[in-house]
Motif scaffolding. Structure first.
Motif, PDB file in Angstrom:
ATOM      1  N   VAL A  49       0.843  -1.190   0.000  1.00 37.48           N
ATOM      2  CA  VAL A  49       0.000   0.000   0.000  1.00 37.48           C
ATOM      3  C   VAL A  49       0.880   1.243   0.000  1.00 37.48           C
ATOM      4  CG1 VAL A  49      -1.760   1.282   1.249  1.00 37.48           C
ATOM      5  CG2 VAL A  49      -1.827  -1.221   1.211  1.00 37.48           C
ATOM      6  N   GLU A  50       0.615   2.127  -0.933  1.00 36.43           N
ATOM      7  CA  GLU A  50       1.386   3.368  -1.033  1.00 36.43           C
ATOM      8  C   GLU A  50       0.930   4.342   0.037  1.00 36.43           C
ATOM      9  OE1 GLU A  50       3.790   3.838  -3.192  1.00 36.43           O
ATOM     10  OE2 GLU A  50       4.266   5.921  -2.728  1.00 36.43           O
ATOM     11  N   ARG A  51       1.862   4.861   0.836  1.00 31.65           N
ATOM     12  CA  ARG A  51       1.502   5.850   1.840  1.00 31.65           C
ATOM     13  C   ARG A  51       1.298   7.206   1.195  1.00 31.65           C
ATOM     14  NH1 ARG A  51       5.710   3.211   4.675  1.00 31.65           N
ATOM     15  NH2 ARG A  51       4.928   1.907   6.369  1.00 31.65           N
ATOM     16  N   ALA A  52       0.371   7.960   1.789  1.00 27.27           N
ATOM     17  CA  ALA A  52       0.140   9.328   1.310  1.00 27.27           C
ATOM     18  C   ALA A  52       1.276  10.200   1.802  1.00 27.27           C
ATOM     19  CB  ALA A  52      -1.191   9.852   1.842  1.00 27.27           C
ATOM     20  N   ALA A  53       2.161  10.581   0.937  1.00 29.49           N
ATOM     21  CA  ALA A  53       3.321  11.384   1.323  1.00 29.49           C
ATOM     22  C   ALA A  53       3.582  12.394   0.227  1.00 29.49           C
ATOM     23  CB  ALA A  53       4.547  10.503   1.528  1.00 29.49           C
ATOM     24  N   GLY A  54       3.499  13.662   0.581  1.00 30.32           N
ATOM     25  CA  GLY A  54       3.735  14.715  -0.386  1.00 30.32           C
ATOM     26  C   GLY A  54       5.208  14.923  -0.623  1.00 30.32           C
ATOM     27  N   PRO A  55       5.554  15.833  -1.539  1.00 37.38           N
ATOM     28  CA  PRO A  55       6.963  16.138  -1.803  1.00 37.38           C
ATOM     29  C   PRO A  55       7.659  16.602  -0.533  1.00 37.38           C
ATOM     30  CG  PRO A  55       5.513  17.117  -3.460  1.00 37.38           C
ATOM     31  CD  PRO A  55       4.630  16.599  -2.376  1.00 37.38           C
ATOM     32  N   GLY A  56       8.820  16.050  -0.262  1.00 38.37           N
ATOM     33  CA  GLY A  56       9.567  16.462   0.913  1.00 38.37           C
ATOM     34  C   GLY A  56       9.068  15.860   2.199  1.00 38.37           C
ATOM     35  N   SER A  57       8.108  14.951   2.155  1.00 35.98           N
ATOM     36  CA  SER A  57       7.566  14.333   3.353  1.00 35.98           C
ATOM     37  C   SER A  57       8.664  13.600   4.114  1.00 35.98           C
ATOM     38  CB  SER A  57       6.461  13.346   2.971  1.00 35.98           C
ATOM     39  OG  SER A  57       6.131  12.519   4.059  1.00 35.98           O
ATOM     40  N   LEU A  58       8.533  13.579   5.447  1.00 40.30           N
ATOM     41  CA  LEU A  58       9.491  12.851   6.272  1.00 40.30           C
ATOM     42  C   LEU A  58       8.987  11.462   6.637  1.00 40.30           C
ATOM     43  CD1 LEU A  58      10.976  15.571   8.671  1.00 40.30           C
ATOM     44  CD2 LEU A  58      11.767  14.797   6.440  1.00 40.30           C
ATOM     45  N   ASP A  59       7.918  10.998   6.017  1.00 38.71           N
ATOM     46  CA  ASP A  59       7.455   9.629   6.271  1.00 38.71           C
ATOM     47  C   ASP A  59       8.547   8.595   6.020  1.00 38.71           C
ATOM     48  OD1 ASP A  59       5.020  10.525   7.063  1.00 38.71           O
ATOM     49  OD2 ASP A  59       3.913   9.838   5.294  1.00 38.71           O
ATOM     50  N   PRO A  60       9.328   8.718   4.937  1.00 39.19           N
ATOM     51  CA  PRO A  60      10.390   7.722   4.733  1.00 39.19           C
ATOM     52  C   PRO A  60      11.467   7.762   5.824  1.00 39.19           C
ATOM     53  CG  PRO A  60       9.910   8.886   2.688  1.00 39.19           C
ATOM     54  CD  PRO A  60       9.218   9.636   3.784  1.00 39.19           C
ATOM     55  N   LEU A  61      11.568   8.882   6.528  1.00 37.72           N
ATOM     56  CA  LEU A  61      12.539   8.962   7.621  1.00 37.72           C
ATOM     57  C   LEU A  61      12.044   8.190   8.836  1.00 37.72           C
ATOM     58  CD1 LEU A  61      15.134  10.266   8.887  1.00 37.72           C
ATOM     59  CD2 LEU A  61      13.651  12.135   9.639  1.00 37.72           C
ATOM     60  N   PHE A  62      10.774   8.398   9.209  1.00 37.00           N
ATOM     61  CA  PHE A  62      10.258   7.858  10.466  1.00 37.00           C
ATOM     62  C   PHE A  62       9.569   6.500  10.319  1.00 37.00           C
ATOM     63  CE2 PHE A  62      10.183  12.512  11.332  1.00 37.00           C
ATOM     64  CZ  PHE A  62      11.056  12.519  12.411  1.00 37.00           C
ATOM     65  N   ASP A  63       8.920   6.246   9.199  1.00 37.24           N
ATOM     66  CA  ASP A  63       8.192   4.989   9.038  1.00 37.24           C
ATOM     67  C   ASP A  63       8.340   4.490   7.599  1.00 37.24           C
ATOM     68  OD1 ASP A  63       6.616   2.810   9.492  1.00 37.24           O
ATOM     69  OD2 ASP A  63       4.719   3.914   9.633  1.00 37.24           O
ATOM     70  N   PRO A  64       9.554   4.140   7.227  1.00 38.39           N
ATOM     71  CA  PRO A  64       9.798   3.727   5.831  1.00 38.39           C
ATOM     72  C   PRO A  64       9.196   2.358   5.542  1.00 38.39           C
ATOM     73  CG  PRO A  64      11.759   3.393   7.159  1.00 38.39           C
ATOM     74  CD  PRO A  64      10.779   4.098   8.039  1.00 38.39           C
ATOM     75  N   ARG A  65       8.939   2.124   4.262  1.00 33.85           N
ATOM     76  CA  ARG A  65       8.461   0.809   3.838  1.00 33.85           C
ATOM     77  C   ARG A  65       9.586  -0.216   3.856  1.00 33.85           C
ATOM     78  NH1 ARG A  65       5.955   3.198  -1.582  1.00 33.85           N
ATOM     79  NH2 ARG A  65       8.046   4.106  -1.478  1.00 33.85           N
ATOM     80  N   SER A  66      10.815   0.259   3.644  1.00 33.84           N
ATOM     81  CA  SER A  66      11.975  -0.633   3.670  1.00 33.84           C
ATOM     82  C   SER A  66      13.195   0.170   4.088  1.00 33.84           C
ATOM     83  CB  SER A  66      12.210  -1.273   2.297  1.00 33.84           C
ATOM     84  OG  SER A  66      12.451  -0.273   1.322  1.00 33.84           O
ATOM     85  N   GLU A 109       8.411  20.296  13.113  1.00 35.75           N
ATOM     86  CA  GLU A 109       7.140  20.280  12.390  1.00 35.75           C
ATOM     87  C   GLU A 109       6.594  18.858  12.284  1.00 35.75           C
ATOM     88  OE1 GLU A 109       8.244  22.201   8.799  1.00 35.75           O
ATOM     89  OE2 GLU A 109       8.186  24.224   9.654  1.00 35.75           O
ATOM     90  N   ALA A 110       7.474  17.889  12.085  1.00 37.37           N
ATOM     91  CA  ALA A 110       7.027  16.500  12.015  1.00 37.37           C
ATOM     92  C   ALA A 110       6.483  16.033  13.360  1.00 37.37           C
ATOM     93  CB  ALA A 110       8.182  15.599  11.563  1.00 37.37           C
ATOM     94  N   LEU A 111       7.094  16.465  14.463  1.00 39.24           N
ATOM     95  CA  LEU A 111       6.629  16.066  15.789  1.00 39.24           C
ATOM     96  C   LEU A 111       5.289  16.697  16.129  1.00 39.24           C
ATOM     97  CD1 LEU A 111       9.998  16.173  17.771  1.00 39.24           C
ATOM     98  CD2 LEU A 111       8.665  14.156  17.133  1.00 39.24           C
ATOM     99  N   ILE A 112       5.029  17.887  15.618  1.00 42.21           N
ATOM    100  CA  ILE A 112       3.742  18.544  15.875  1.00 42.21           C
ATOM    101  C   ILE A 112       2.601  17.669  15.376  1.00 42.21           C
ATOM    102  CG2 ILE A 112       2.290  20.510  15.223  1.00 42.21           C
ATOM    103  CD1 ILE A 112       4.868  22.191  15.104  1.00 42.21           C
ATOM    104  N   HIS A 113       2.802  17.026  14.230  1.00 41.10           N
ATOM    105  CA  HIS A 113       1.746  16.229  13.615  1.00 41.10           C
ATOM    106  C   HIS A 113       1.801  14.757  14.029  1.00 41.10           C
ATOM    107  CE1 HIS A 113       0.752  19.693  11.184  1.00 41.10           C
ATOM    108  NE2 HIS A 113       2.009  19.788  10.811  1.00 41.10           N
ATOM    109  N   HIS A 114       2.682  14.432  14.985  1.00 38.19           N
ATOM    110  CA  HIS A 114       2.836  13.052  15.429  1.00 38.19           C
ATOM    111  C   HIS A 114       2.022  12.874  16.713  1.00 38.19           C
ATOM    112  CE1 HIS A 114       5.403   9.616  17.110  1.00 38.19           C
ATOM    113  NE2 HIS A 114       4.792   9.134  16.040  1.00 38.19           N
TER     114      HIS A 114
END
Length: 711
Positions: free
Chosen positions: A6-23, A203-208
């Motif tokens: 499942v593709e995560r919703a991540a916009g340009p520059g998102s830090l999702d790959p930093l904190f919760d990467p698929r691999s 900013e990433a922690l604010i939304h966590h």
């Protein structure tokens, strides 16, 4: 187990790959526990049930059943997040291979090259491909909620998010939290911040959602304005930020060219930014942990209104001495330790022996030792009384089972009842105890009750918590860009005065002269008494460059002769002597901070400005409302409101002058410093009596005008 499709919703520059990467791919993995690559690889493997984990080492080998692959090209699928733990000379090659393989994020543990230029080039390579870079020269990243552990050390899970430029400090904070029964939701080691910086991480922690309190250690603020906005956004989102930084011992103003330069330090600027953004600037890792525990317990959220900052505290002690010292500690930090009402005193007295202290502090007078349940009964009475936002239990509780193991079960039951009382009352309970790591204290910590070994730590934590919870952040002034004003070409009074008059500041009538005869003629036009000033001096009074109250021609000529001999100045100002009644001298200045840009300073001025050091700071520009609040916050603010029967000064005029000065500094980036001292504020307005500027080292300097301005 492979990563989900499942593709995560991540916009340009998102830090999702930093904190919760698929691999994740760890390059430089090792099976040697003495190597960084071992800790990174073993940490990555703890999340392999959630994501694909690839370990890369060109020499081969395996760890915990996972074989090492020779390079990133050998991976069966694209890595989302690549951790780079190879010698510096190989970093760029690994990153290039990762980009070619489709990586979206890199955590570079080792240095990115031989210097800053190489690191910037590495960041450009990464971001140019739409990926993100953490580091180089960082300790890694941890997200306990996503089961991501890519760092040295073992971090206990909890509700505190940490952003840090120091790895060892993160380890210290983590261990202190663990001892107190808390831990990290996320930890980000910033390293050299070549791409992902403190503001990104905040900013990433604010939304966590799992992060309830944010801690940060920042040395290099980079884009300070953006960081300030992130701090304010965190406060608005209910995520208090506890900040550590350097600079308490910085002697940054010793060689400054103006009073402003001496009074506006880097540390003071950060303090002002935190104040206006609703963050809390602290001094040590211990203070961060103590305050975080207090915040997580809900302290400071109960009272609102004008007296919110004087949050009420009730103290319960095993002895009169401990209770009294505790009351002093909280009162000294601005908290209110009020007398209890008669109904509450009576309710307390009904549960204590005759002669016990039933005021505030409450002295148990041995009742706790006689019956451990007394602790819970008295704490519940005070928590439910509505007369205190926090109740502090200080003394021996938690240590009874140490001396008498038979009491452990009873003491643990009382600890549970104390936590029940705090939860049911909706109030905060703090426990200060001489015990350490007993079963009863473990129960308190597990139930979210902060436990402190020192009463001063508890008092500091609660005071800081109340301050951050009850602060109303100051919205920044509008983001109006600098106006296209002609650049200021020198910092002398003549030039700066003309510029500031264009922004609405009022100065006395003046003319600029070069000899005594011209001075006499100017004084006739202006009218005696006059002031004579030597131009080209930063601190005119100390250099003998100011003569006041010259009432006639002989006095003016005599002053000119002395001043010329002392200063050798080529130009002088003859200015009307301003003596409005009931006036107060202020100093107002702006200094351009490398990270935060123009910073406004206002305070008690004149020749005593540096001696008194009574100043406040704010990022420029400011609104009139903010300017008035700044002036009201000065220690000597009563002088402005009317002292001993004197009329109040025109605070609106003073605020207008501050706004004008701040706006001028924003519009003139060629100025490193801009100052008015003194700014004479009085019941009828505000009058600038002197002004000075310091050009930035890279300012483009034009020849100074030779035509004398007309008055």
């Amino acid at each position: 187990m492979t990563a989900p499709d499942v593709e995560r919703a991540a916009g340009p520059g998102s830090l999702d790959p930093l904190f919760d990467p698929r691999s994740v791919a760890v390059v430089g993995a090792s099976d040697n526990p003495e190597k960084w690559g071992y800790w990174l690889a073993s940490g990555a493997l703890t999340g392999r049930h959630r994501r694909a984990v690839h370990l890369v080492n060109r020499r081969g080998g395996a760890l915990d059943g996972t074989p090492f692959l020779p390079d990133l090209a050998a991976l069966p699928s694209a890595p989302d997040h690549v951790v780079v733990a190879v010698p510096a000379a190989h970093v760029r090659t690994v990153v290039a291979d990762g980009l070619a393989a489709g990586a979206r994020c890199f955590t570079v543990i080792t240095s990115g090259g031989a210097g800053a230029d190489e690191e910037r080039a590495l960041a450009s390579l990464v971001t140019g491909h739409g990926a993100r870079l953490l580091g180089p020269n960082c300790m890694g990243v941890v997200d306990t909620t996503a089961e991501l552990r890519l760092s040295w050390g073992d971090f206990q899970a909890g509700q505190v998010g940490l952003v840090s430029q120091s790895g060892n400090l993160a380890l210290e904070i983590g261990r202190l939290l663990a001892r107190a029964g808390q831990g990290f939701s996320r930890f980000v080691s910033l390293g050299n911040q070549r791409d992902i910086d403190a503001a990104d991480a905040l900013e990433a922690l604010i939304h966590h959602e799992p992060t309830k309190v944010v801690a940060a250690y920042v040395e290099d603020f980079r884009d300070g304005r953006r960081l300030a906005r992130a701090l304010a956004a965190a406060h608005a989102a209910g995520k208090p930020v506890l900040l550590l930084t350097l600079g308490r011992s910085e002697a940054s103003g010793r060689a400054a060219a103006s009073h402003t330069g001496a009074l506006v330090s880097a540390r003071a600027t950060v303090e002002a930014v935190c104040r206006d953004a609703g963050a809390l600037l602290l001094d040590s890792a211990g203070e961060v942990v103590d305050t975080a525990l207090c915040l997580l317990a809900g302290a400071g959220t109960h009272r609102r209104g004008a007296d919110a900052r004087r949050s009420r505290v009730a103290v319960v002690g095993d002895s009169g001495g401990q209770g009294a010292l505790a009351a002093d500690a909280f009162a000294a930090r601005g908290l209110d330790v009020p007398a209890l009402s008669e109904p509450t005193r009576a309710a307390v007295a009904a549960r204590l022996p005759a002669g016990a202290g039933c005021g505030n502090p409450v002295d148990l007078a041995g009742a706790g030792e006689a019956d451990l349940d007394t602790y819970a009964r008295i704490a519940r009475t005070l928590l439910c009384s509505g007369e205190a936002e926090a109740v502090v239990l200080t003394g021996y509780f938690g240590d009874y089972a140490s001396a008498n193991p038979a009491q452990e079960q009873h003491e643990c039951a009382v600890a549970a009842r104390l936590a029940d009382a705090a939860g049911e009352s909706g109030r905060t309970l703090l426990v200060h105890t001489m015990a350490r790591d007993t079963a009863a204290l473990t129960i308190l910590r597990e139930r979210g009750i902060p436990v402190y070994e020192r009463i001063e730590n508890a008092a500091t934590a609660l005071a800081g918590t109340v301050r951050v919870r009850t602060t109303t952040p100051v919205p920044p002034a509008d983001g109006q860009p600098p106006a296209a004003e002609p650049p200021v070409t020198d910092g002398g009074y003549r030039t700066v005065r003309a510029m500031l008059r264009g922004y609405g500041l009022t100065f006395p009538d003046a003319e600029f002269v070069r000899d005594a005869d011209d001075a006499v003629r100017a004084a006739r036009r202006i009218g005696h008494p006059v002031v004579l000033k030597a131009m080209g001096l930063a601190h005119k009074t100390e250099a003998g460059g100011v003569a006041l109250g010259l009432r006639d021609e002989p006095a003016l000529r005599a002053a000119f002769a002395v001043m010329h001999a002392v200063t050798g100045a080529a130009e002088y100002a003859v200015e009307a002597m301003a003596t409005p009644p009931d006036a107060v001298e202020l100093i107002a200045g702006v200094r351009r901070d490398p990270a935060f840009g123009p910073v406004l300073m206002a305070g008690i001025g004149g020749v005593r400005a540096e001696l008194l050091g009574d100043v406040v700071l704010a990022l420029a520009p400011v609104t009139p409302e903010h300017a008035r609040d700044l002036l009201r916050s000065l220690r000597h603010a009563p002088l402005l409101a009317g002292w001993r029967g004197a009329p109040a000064v025109d605070l609106d005029a003073a605020a207008h002058a501050l706004c004008a000065l701040a706006r001028a500094a924003v519009d003139h980036p060629e100025l490193a410093e801009l100052e008015v001292n003194p700014l004479l504020v009085h019941p009828g307005g505000a009058l600038a009596l002197d002004a000075h500027a310091v050009l930035a080292p890279d300012a483009h300097t034009l020849p100074a005008p030779t035509e004398r301005p007309r008055t």
